[in-house]
Scaffold this motif. Structure first.
Motif, PDB file in Angstrom:
ATOM      1  N   ARG A   1      11.054 -10.301  -4.892  1.00  0.00           N
ATOM      2  CA  ARG A   1      12.357  -9.643  -4.984  1.00  0.00           C
ATOM      3  C   ARG A   1      12.302  -8.324  -4.233  1.00  0.00           C
TER       4      ARG A   1
ATOM      5  N   GLN B   1       0.780   1.280  -8.953  1.00  0.00           N
ATOM      6  CA  GLN B   1       0.807   1.515  -7.505  1.00  0.00           C
ATOM      7  C   GLN B   1      -0.599   1.617  -6.943  1.00  0.00           C
TER       8      GLN B   1
ATOM      9  N   ILE C   1      -0.530  12.577  -9.967  1.00  0.00           N
ATOM     10  CA  ILE C   1      -0.170  11.500  -9.035  1.00  0.00           C
ATOM     11  C   ILE C   1      -0.913  10.216  -9.390  1.00  0.00           C
TER      12      ILE C   1
ATOM     13  N   ASP D   1       6.024  10.289  -1.419  1.00  0.00           N
ATOM     14  CA  ASP D   1       5.297   9.104  -0.989  1.00  0.00           C
ATOM     15  C   ASP D   1       3.824   9.374  -1.264  1.00  0.00           C
ATOM     16  N   ILE D   2       3.141   8.517  -2.063  1.00  0.00           N
ATOM     17  CA  ILE D   2       1.742   8.836  -2.340  1.00  0.00           C
ATOM     18  C   ILE D   2       0.896   8.707  -1.084  1.00  0.00           C
ATOM     19  N   PHE D   3       1.406   8.028  -0.067  1.00  0.00           N
ATOM     20  CA  PHE D   3       0.680   7.958   1.195  1.00  0.00           C
ATOM     21  C   PHE D   3       1.330   8.818   2.272  1.00  0.00           C
ATOM     22  N   ALA D   4       2.029   9.857   1.859  1.00  0.00           N
ATOM     23  CA  ALA D   4       2.627  10.764   2.838  1.00  0.00           C
ATOM     24  C   ALA D   4       1.508  11.284   3.735  1.00  0.00           C
ATOM     25  N   PRO D   5       1.828  11.606   4.998  1.00  0.00           N
ATOM     26  CA  PRO D   5       0.795  12.145   5.882  1.00  0.00           C
ATOM     27  C   PRO D   5       0.123  13.351   5.233  1.00  0.00           C
TER      28      PRO D   5
ATOM     29  N   ALA E   1      12.871  -5.306  -5.136  1.00  0.00           N
ATOM     30  CA  ALA E   1      12.173  -4.227  -5.831  1.00  0.00           C
ATOM     31  C   ALA E   1      10.664  -4.400  -5.738  1.00  0.00           C
ATOM     32  N   GLU E   2      10.222  -5.659  -5.730  1.00  0.00           N
ATOM     33  CA  GLU E   2       8.787  -5.920  -5.640  1.00  0.00           C
ATOM     34  C   GLU E   2       8.263  -5.604  -4.241  1.00  0.00           C
TER      35      GLU E   2
ATOM     36  N   LEU F   1      -8.599   4.617   0.135  1.00  0.00           N
ATOM     37  CA  LEU F   1      -7.752   5.311   1.098  1.00  0.00           C
ATOM     38  C   LEU F   1      -7.074   6.507   0.464  1.00  0.00           C
ATOM     39  N   LEU F   2      -6.595   6.293  -0.772  1.00  0.00           N
ATOM     40  CA  LEU F   2      -5.893   7.366  -1.460  1.00  0.00           C
ATOM     41  C   LEU F   2      -6.868   8.511  -1.746  1.00  0.00           C
TER      42      LEU F   2
ATOM     43  N   LYS G   1      -7.374  10.522   1.278  1.00  0.00           N
ATOM     44  CA  LYS G   1      -6.212  11.370   1.512  1.00  0.00           C
ATOM     45  C   LYS G   1      -6.239  12.600   0.615  1.00  0.00           C
TER      46      LYS G   1
ATOM     47  N   ASN H   1      -6.285  -0.094  -2.314  1.00  0.00           N
ATOM     48  CA  ASN H   1      -5.841   1.145  -1.676  1.00  0.00           C
ATOM     49  C   ASN H   1      -6.472   2.392  -2.278  1.00  0.00           C
TER      50      ASN H   1
ATOM     51  N   ASP I   1      12.405  -4.899 -11.940  1.00  0.00           N
ATOM     52  CA  ASP I   1      12.344  -5.453 -10.594  1.00  0.00           C
ATOM     53  C   ASP I   1      13.406  -6.514 -10.374  1.00  0.00           C
ATOM     54  N   ARG I   2      13.739  -7.252 -11.434  1.00  0.00           N
ATOM     55  CA  ARG I   2      14.638  -8.393 -11.248  1.00  0.00           C
ATOM     56  C   ARG I   2      16.027  -8.157 -11.826  1.00  0.00           C
TER      57      ARG I   2
ATOM     58  N   GLU J   1       5.433   0.928  -1.008  1.00  0.00           N
ATOM     59  CA  GLU J   1       5.050   2.263  -1.477  1.00  0.00           C
ATOM     60  C   GLU J   1       3.553   2.375  -1.723  1.00  0.00           C
ATOM     61  N   SER J   2       2.907   1.234  -1.935  1.00  0.00           N
ATOM     62  CA  SER J   2       1.485   1.255  -2.282  1.00  0.00           C
ATOM     63  C   SER J   2       0.566   1.152  -1.073  1.00  0.00           C
ATOM     64  N   ILE J   3       1.111   1.138   0.141  1.00  0.00           N
ATOM     65  CA  ILE J   3       0.237   1.050   1.321  1.00  0.00           C
ATOM     66  C   ILE J   3       0.537   2.208   2.267  1.00  0.00           C
ATOM     67  N   PRO J   4      -0.422   2.570   3.104  1.00  0.00           N
ATOM     68  CA  PRO J   4      -0.237   3.691   4.023  1.00  0.00           C
ATOM     69  C   PRO J   4       0.794   3.382   5.107  1.00  0.00           C
TER      70      PRO J   4
ATOM     71  N   ARG K   1       0.370   8.675 -12.758  1.00  0.00           N
ATOM     72  CA  ARG K   1       1.645   7.999 -12.558  1.00  0.00           C
ATOM     73  C   ARG K   1       1.466   6.730 -11.718  1.00  0.00           C
TER      74      ARG K   1
ATOM     75  N   HIS L   1       7.909  -1.939  -3.940  1.00  0.00           N
ATOM     76  CA  HIS L   1       6.712  -1.540  -4.651  1.00  0.00           C
ATOM     77  C   HIS L   1       5.466  -1.683  -3.764  1.00  0.00           C
TER      78      HIS L   1
ATOM     79  N   GLU M   1       9.139  13.671  -7.653  1.00  0.00           N
ATOM     80  CA  GLU M   1       9.017  12.266  -8.058  1.00  0.00           C
ATOM     81  C   GLU M   1       9.431  11.304  -6.952  1.00  0.00           C
TER      82      GLU M   1
END
Lengths: 432, 432
Positions: free
Chosen positions: B17, A329, A320, B256-260, B19-20, A337-338, A341, A334, A209-210, B26-29, A323, B23, B253
């Protein structure tokens, strides 16, 4: 090998880096591996041993004498020596510790007191520290006097008089800032010390990340213990990723692809045995419907389709989630919600493919009823597959069991049992 | 969000940062993701976009206006800009190129002319070069004049008057060596330039094997084009490992884990469809033996065991070979030996488990014949599973198809078909 060939090979490996030699050793069977090992430059042997998998390493160690083993530990960094030491015979460890000077032995002991999978186990202790109150000019003169820097040094560590970590002094700042300034004025304060108990996976995440090259490791009192460098972090990332892939097939990422046949057979046969129990359970479920199958053989022909569709859909959700857990993640906030889905995706795909399979089955066996029953069974199984693919890894993680290792067996158990039960159960009720 | 909450969140993400932040996004809808995105500091947005997966990225880009998109490209390195540019709408690309000065545009064009998966696509062009014939003292004065160094600079690049790459000058040497010496006397010559066409995977291997932090990229004439830094290599390693894991379940890979729900359903349903064909083929094989099954229903009960044992054993071999190919551990010289080994393991495990299953089946159905037949079928299927687990990935690789993606479907097809064929075929011959 003839002696001419031997010296040619020796010259060839002399041009390779330790990691590359390790790679070659892992790609050849045991006998030539030992011959090649004898030709590796003794100075490189320690590094090479560090780069091969656990299994290959212990094989090579077994071939060496105590004196040779002591000799190869001499060129290693403390963190690497700590890793290797755990694989050496007791007498050799004793000998190695005895041959070290006091300072180095203390350093080694400090690394050894932490588990291999923590920041403390990953760290090097060959850190250059400076005080905050001196000027850059003093630091510059000190470095020139010192004559060289440890590998992968991109910054010096700034500490107070009690050895407490204060910040980093990047080499690039040393080179580009006015030498009259003090270290305190130039140092970077926003890289925090990593507590020694931090897990290796968290350390890797931090580096990623950094974009770090090296980072300080501290104890509970904030005292500097050492530093972690990116090369060790890259190994963690590689191992972690390999681990998920290999575990899902019941394999060990440290295994030797040329392990003796008997050793490989034993290890893999355990996995086959565990899976056999799953298969037997599924067969037992089928056996409950023997009378039905005898009368309607179409059910026997079609039943693998129901189980297989469930298995595939479930393994997608499972992958999924595994990973997502590894990458952090998925958390409490969440996960619900996941799950909704994944259930929705399972239901939609269930409806879609149940129609396709129902039509095929109805035409094949000239029976609308068979079609409707297999369609319903697929919808049921895909819904359970989504629930299991989602719930199993979360449950395993909470129980402290590796989801990548046990997840797929448990999932298959669920999708097989539910698939056969739903299909044959519905068949018994509506077709008999 | 109320405006008070918004400013709290804004302060919170300000401390993260890029990258954070990526992250978290990616973890929210999708809906909260867009709200959060609006709160990200505009200066960080470019970096954040680079760190999210392809699918999340294009979702966020769709929400932004052209002006905002142009603005967020301003703080990026050339290699990152090149990656991002390919996802931006045409009018924005045009605008970005127009707003750059000539030198930067040339640099960007040089990166864009290479594929994203090559050394050329990974490189940065913000390299500091020095001549071999100057003294270290001159270099030191130049750096101090310059005032700062690009991120992750651990060495300067030494070039001749035609910009041909000669070697590296590590910052640590600059700091520890006598400044009177010339660059030529101090520079490191054993890090070779990486040709721009080298694949990203090979570049990662090189960095791992040699513990590099940065390395030079050269064109066919040996001219320096730029440098690759370890942070981009870490991303390659992470993606590569994720790719094997996700592909084996037919997943992407970059998803998006929250893809529609509909998008996820569509993508995964393709995989279910492909696998349905495998299952139908297996059912068709079973259908050939309808008459047999009608008379001996025990065969219907037991047949999933044969298929499942073959599938598990085959997937172990498959995983080892797929990983061996990815790590370049398997080549022409050792593949035959590895196949012999896998066959031997398959045969031994076949014999072992066939006996166990035979005894269970014989006791269950009170028939020694049923036991012998299922035992024989398991031995046959495990042998074919070893062959298929070994041969399929090698064949796919030769055909230019990703073994991780197609391997498991093909393997299951083989183990299902052979398993049912062997078991029901033997049953028909010996039990009717």
């Amino acid at each position: 090998l003839a002696s001419g060939a031997a010296s040619r090979v020796r010259r060839l490996i002399h041009n390779l880096r330790p990691a590359e030699i390790a790679h070659v050793l892992e790609s050849i069977p045991k006998d030539p591996r030992i011959i090649l090992w004898e030709l590796v430059d003794p100075d490189d042997r320690g590094e090479v041993l560090l780069h091969v998998g656990d299994e290959v390493r212990s094989g090579l160690i077994k071939e060496m004498e105590a004196g040779e083993l002591v000799a190869l530990t001499e060129n290693l960094d403390t963190d690497d020596l700590a890793d290797l030491l755990q694989d050496l015979p007791g007498t050799v460890i004793h000998e190695v510790l005895r041959s070290m000077d006091l300072q180095n032995r203390h350093r080694l002991e400090s690394v050894l007191s932490y588990s291999e999978d923590t920041a403390g186990g990953l760290m090097n202790v060959d850190t250059i520290t400076v005080r905050a109150d001196v000027s850059l000019d003093v630091v510059l003169r000190y470095l020139r006097l010192r004559g060289n820097l440890p590998d992968l040094t991109d910054s010096l560590m700034v500490v107070d008089r009690n050895d407490r970590y204060l910040g980093l002094l990047p080499l690039s700042s040393l080179l580009t800032t006015d030498p009259e300034l003090s270290v305190a004025e130039v140092m970077v304060r926003d890289v925090e010390g990593i507590p020694a108990e931090t897990t290796a996976v968290q350390v890797a995440k931090l580096f990623e990340d950094r974009d770090l090259i090296s980072a300080p490791v501290i104890d509970q009192n904030g005292r500097l213990l050492g530093r972690i460098t990116i090369d060790d972090v890259v190994d963690v990332i590689r191992d972690e990723a390999d681990h998920s892939l290999m575990s899902m097939a019941g394999l060990n990422e440290e295994g030797d692809i040329f392990a003796p046949v008997f050793a490989s057979t034993r290890r893999r046969s355990i996995w086959l045995g565990i899976n056999l129990m799953t298969a037997l359970l599924a067969s037992w479920v089928i056996g409950l419907f023997e009378a039905t199958l005898q009368q309607i053989v179409a059910l026997a022909v079609l039943m693998p389709i129901v189980a297989s569709m469930g298995g595939i859909a479930g393994s997608q959700t499972l992958t999924i989630v595994i990973r997502g857990l590894a990458l952090n993640q998925i958390g409490k906030s969440n996960s619900r919600l996941l799950m909704t889905k994944e259930l929705a995706v399972g239901a939609l795909n269930g409806i879609l493919w149940s129609v396709v399979v129902a039509v095929i089955a109805a035409l094949w066996f000239q029976s609308a009823q068979v079609g409707i029953i297999i369609g319903a069974a697929i919808i049921i199984n895909l819904a359970f597959a989504a629930l299991a693919g989602f719930g199993i890894p979360l449950m395993l993680q909470r129980m402290g069991i590796d989801p990548a290792l046990a997840g797929s067996v448990l999932l298959t158990t669920v999708t097989d049992v539910i698939g056969f039960l739903a299909f044959l159960g519905l068949g018994t009720i509506f077709l008999l």
